[in-house]
Write a protein that holds these residues in place. Structure first.
Motif, PDB file in Angstrom:
ATOM      1  N   UNK A  89       0.837  -1.199   0.000  1.00 48.80           N
ATOM      2  CA  UNK A  89       0.000   0.000   0.000  1.00 48.80           C
ATOM      3  C   UNK A  89       0.873   1.250   0.000  1.00 48.80           C
ATOM      4  N   UNK A  90       1.920   1.254   0.805  1.00 46.29           N
ATOM      5  CA  UNK A  90       2.845   2.390   0.873  1.00 46.29           C
ATOM      6  C   UNK A  90       3.462   2.651  -0.499  1.00 46.29           C
ATOM      7  N   UNK A  91       3.865   1.589  -1.181  1.00 44.02           N
ATOM      8  CA  UNK A  91       4.478   1.732  -2.508  1.00 44.02           C
ATOM      9  C   UNK A  91       3.489   2.287  -3.533  1.00 44.02           C
ATOM     10  N   UNK A  92       2.248   1.808  -3.490  1.00 45.50           N
ATOM     11  CA  UNK A  92       1.238   2.313  -4.428  1.00 45.50           C
ATOM     12  C   UNK A  92       0.913   3.775  -4.140  1.00 45.50           C
ATOM     13  N   UNK A  93       0.865   4.126  -2.876  1.00 45.34           N
ATOM     14  CA  UNK A  93       0.628   5.525  -2.523  1.00 45.34           C
ATOM     15  C   UNK A  93       1.799   6.392  -2.970  1.00 45.34           C
TER      16      UNK A  93
END
Length: 64
Positions: A9-13
């Motif tokens: 999720x952090x990477x997609x954000x």
């Protein structure tokens, strides 16, 4: 959530943040930030929300 799920999720954000920053820069370079103020403000809102969500997920990952 597991750490790898948080990281996903952090990477997609981060991708969303980077793309939004690039779009904002293009708006500013072409003067669209003044001609399309509402759209520019919406982009700033997207950026703000993504940064806040990324921070929340990072904190969640550190706590778990």
């Amino acid at each position: 959530m597991k750490n790898d799920e948080y990281q996903q999720v952090i990477d997609k954000l981060q991708l969303l943040i980077s793309e939004t920053q690039t779009t904002l820069k293009r708006f500013e370079e072409t003067g669209m930030d003044t001609h399309m103020q509402d759209d520019y403000d919406k982009l700033l809102d997207v950026l703000d929300a993504a940064i806040k969500q990324q921070r929340e997920h990072t904190q969640g990952m550190l706590v778990s």
